[in-house]
Design a protein around this motif. Structure first.
Motif, mmCIF file in Angstrom:
data_model
loop_
_atom_site.group_PDB
_atom_site.id
_atom_site.type_symbol
_atom_site.label_atom_id
_atom_site.label_comp_id
_atom_site.label_asym_id
_atom_site.label_seq_id
_atom_site.Cartn_x
_atom_site.Cartn_y
_atom_site.Cartn_z
ATOM 1 N N LEU A 199 82.866 101.129 74.011
ATOM 2 C CA LEU A 199 81.478 100.651 74.058
ATOM 3 C C LEU A 199 81.147 100.009 75.410
ATOM 4 C CD1 LEU A 199 80.994 98.987 70.541
ATOM 5 C CD2 LEU A 199 80.465 101.320 71.255
ATOM 6 N N GLU A 200 79.933 100.283 75.883
ATOM 7 C CA GLU A 200 79.429 99.621 77.093
ATOM 8 C C GLU A 200 78.944 98.228 76.717
ATOM 9 O OE1 GLU A 200 79.544 101.044 79.951
ATOM 10 O OE2 GLU A 200 79.837 103.164 79.453
ATOM 11 N N ARG A 201 78.776 97.405 77.709
ATOM 12 C CA ARG A 201 78.396 95.995 77.539
ATOM 13 C C ARG A 201 77.355 95.741 76.430
ATOM 14 N NH1 ARG A 201 80.244 91.164 78.279
ATOM 15 N NH2 ARG A 201 81.398 92.045 80.014
ATOM 16 N N ARG A 202 76.221 96.481 76.483
ATOM 17 C CA ARG A 202 75.143 96.262 75.518
ATOM 18 C C ARG A 202 75.583 96.510 74.082
ATOM 19 N NH1 ARG A 202 69.313 96.572 76.692
ATOM 20 N NH2 ARG A 202 68.798 97.351 74.623
ATOM 21 N N GLU A 203 76.223 97.673 73.893
ATOM 22 C CA GLU A 203 76.683 98.039 72.540
ATOM 23 C C GLU A 203 77.810 97.119 72.094
ATOM 24 O OE1 GLU A 203 76.002 100.686 74.726
ATOM 25 O OE2 GLU A 203 74.070 100.688 73.652
ATOM 26 N N GLU A 245 82.590 103.117 64.914
ATOM 27 C CA GLU A 245 82.422 103.145 66.370
ATOM 28 C C GLU A 245 83.728 102.768 67.055
ATOM 29 O OE1 GLU A 245 77.990 101.846 67.835
ATOM 30 O OE2 GLU A 245 79.295 100.267 67.079
ATOM 31 N N GLU A 246 84.040 103.458 68.133
ATOM 32 C CA GLU A 246 85.224 103.109 68.903
ATOM 33 C C GLU A 246 84.883 101.914 69.793
ATOM 34 O OE1 GLU A 246 88.088 102.052 70.399
ATOM 35 O OE2 GLU A 246 88.700 103.855 69.326
ATOM 36 N N ARG A 260 78.519 91.117 65.017
ATOM 37 C CA ARG A 260 78.985 91.337 63.636
ATOM 38 C C ARG A 260 80.371 90.748 63.404
ATOM 39 N NH1 ARG A 260 76.456 96.961 64.227
ATOM 40 N NH2 ARG A 260 74.445 96.556 63.256
ATOM 41 N N ILE A 261 80.972 90.246 64.475
ATOM 42 C CA ILE A 261 82.331 89.719 64.368
ATOM 43 C C ILE A 261 82.352 88.253 64.782
ATOM 44 C CG2 ILE A 261 84.738 90.029 65.093
ATOM 45 C CD1 ILE A 261 84.045 92.880 65.937
ATOM 46 N N LEU A 307 73.041 86.127 71.862
ATOM 47 C CA LEU A 307 73.147 87.428 71.191
ATOM 48 C C LEU A 307 72.086 87.689 70.121
ATOM 49 C CD1 LEU A 307 77.038 87.441 70.727
ATOM 50 C CD2 LEU A 307 75.780 88.771 72.411
ATOM 51 N N SER A 308 71.123 86.772 69.943
ATOM 52 C CA SER A 308 70.091 87.052 68.941
ATOM 53 C C SER A 308 68.724 86.715 69.530
ATOM 54 C CB SER A 308 70.304 86.201 67.685
ATOM 55 O OG SER A 308 69.751 84.908 67.860
ATOM 56 N N ASP A 309 67.649 87.099 68.819
ATOM 57 C CA ASP A 309 66.327 86.737 69.333
ATOM 58 C C ASP A 309 65.687 85.670 68.448
ATOM 59 O OD1 ASP A 309 65.921 88.389 67.196
ATOM 60 O OD2 ASP A 309 65.215 90.084 68.423
#
Ligand code: ATP
Ligand code: MG
Length: 259
Positions: free
Chosen positions: A73-77, A68-69, A84-85, A111-113
């Motif tokens: 990426l938009e905010r959500r992505e 993925e570039e 992951r980083i 960032l998580s549920d």
């Protein structure tokens, strides 16, 4: 699945005013590599790591992460990619009004549920990893520099990232804590398949963890190769940078041979 690099940085440029801090950085990183990035102070290492998290935007270039570039990426992505980083900041960057536990909970809350109970468990687990269980309810102001650093490391691991960016993880730590961090970097790779980029001035650590080494000078990667290859480089800047370490290594071998 397409054959693609885990992380591929191409022609990355960044200017502050009219000063080019990064002047076309190109790097490719495969899964489970530990890439050590070295360079003189002010050479743009921290800037490079910040760009990988998109804490700032480059002037030009591309960053492909798992196909993925990142830069488009938009905010959500972007937030999904950021889970992951993990980043261990050079200055720890803890929130001073929050306890260690609250600082560590933050990435999971945002960032998580995960449930509060799961978050609690993750906090204990990561504090255990960095030998800081007793610091759970302390405020950052009550910790030493090295302890803060290790909390920063624990926070970077909270989301079980695939890629961890270490910005001087052992600067200011004693030799034992330094070795512990080196071991942790290798353990993350061996046991959790984590890929790492490690920025460090500590040559002993660099050679202990690196599968590959890159040297950033005046905004460009002037070397990219194996630890053995860098020892044999004819680049004068790098030779000078490595000289104290290599001299020490040779003395060590001499002592060894004489004993
Ligand atoms: N926010 C900023 N505004 C303007 N210039 C900046 C900013 N941040 C960094 N710089 C400049 O960019 C250059 C690279 O800084 P950077 O922090 O990336 O270097 P570094 O390689 O991490 O250095 P060190 O080894 O000392 O940590 C430096 O010349 C610095 O002055
Ligand atoms: Mg820096």
């Amino acid at each position: 699945m397409k054959n693609r690099a885990f992380l591929e940085i191409n022609g990355l440029k960044l200017k502050y005013g009219d000063k080019a801090v990064l002047d076309g950085v190109t790097l490719k990183i495969e899964p489970r590599e530990v890439l050590v990035v070295m360079g003189l102070s002010g050479g743009g290492k921290t800037t490079l790591l910040n760009l990988l998290l998109r804490l700032m935007e480059p002037t030009s270039g591309t960053i492909m992460f798992r196909g993925e570039e990142l830069l488009s990426l938009e905010r959500r992505e972007l937030n999904r990619a950021r889970t992951r980083i993990g980043m261990v900041f050079q200055n720890a960057a803890l929130i001073s009004s929050m306890t260690v536990a609250e600082n560590l909970a933050l990435p999971l809350r945002e960032l998580s549920d995960k449930t509060p109970k799961e978050i609690d468990k993750a906090i204990d687990e990561k504090l255990e990893l960095v030998d800081l269980k007793d610091a759970r309810e302390k405020l950052p102001g009550e910790l030493s520099g090295g302890m803060k650093k290790r909390v920063g490391l624990a926070r970077a691991l909270m989301l079980d990232p695939e890629l961890v960016l270490f910005d001087e993880p052992s600067a200011g730590l004693d030799p034992i804590a330094t070795e512990r961090i080196d071991d942790l970097i290798l353990e993350l790779k061996e046991e959790h398949n984590v890929t790492s980029i490690v920025v460090t001035h500590e040559m002993e650590s660099a050679f202990a963890v690196a599968s590959r080494m890159a040297f950033l000078d005046k905004g460009k990667i002037i070397f990219d190769g194996t630890p053995d290859e860098i020892k044999g480089t004819d680049n004068k800047v790098i030779q000078k940078f490595l000289a104290p370490y290599l001299a020490h290594e040779r003395t060590g071998e001499l002592h060894h041979a004489n004993s």
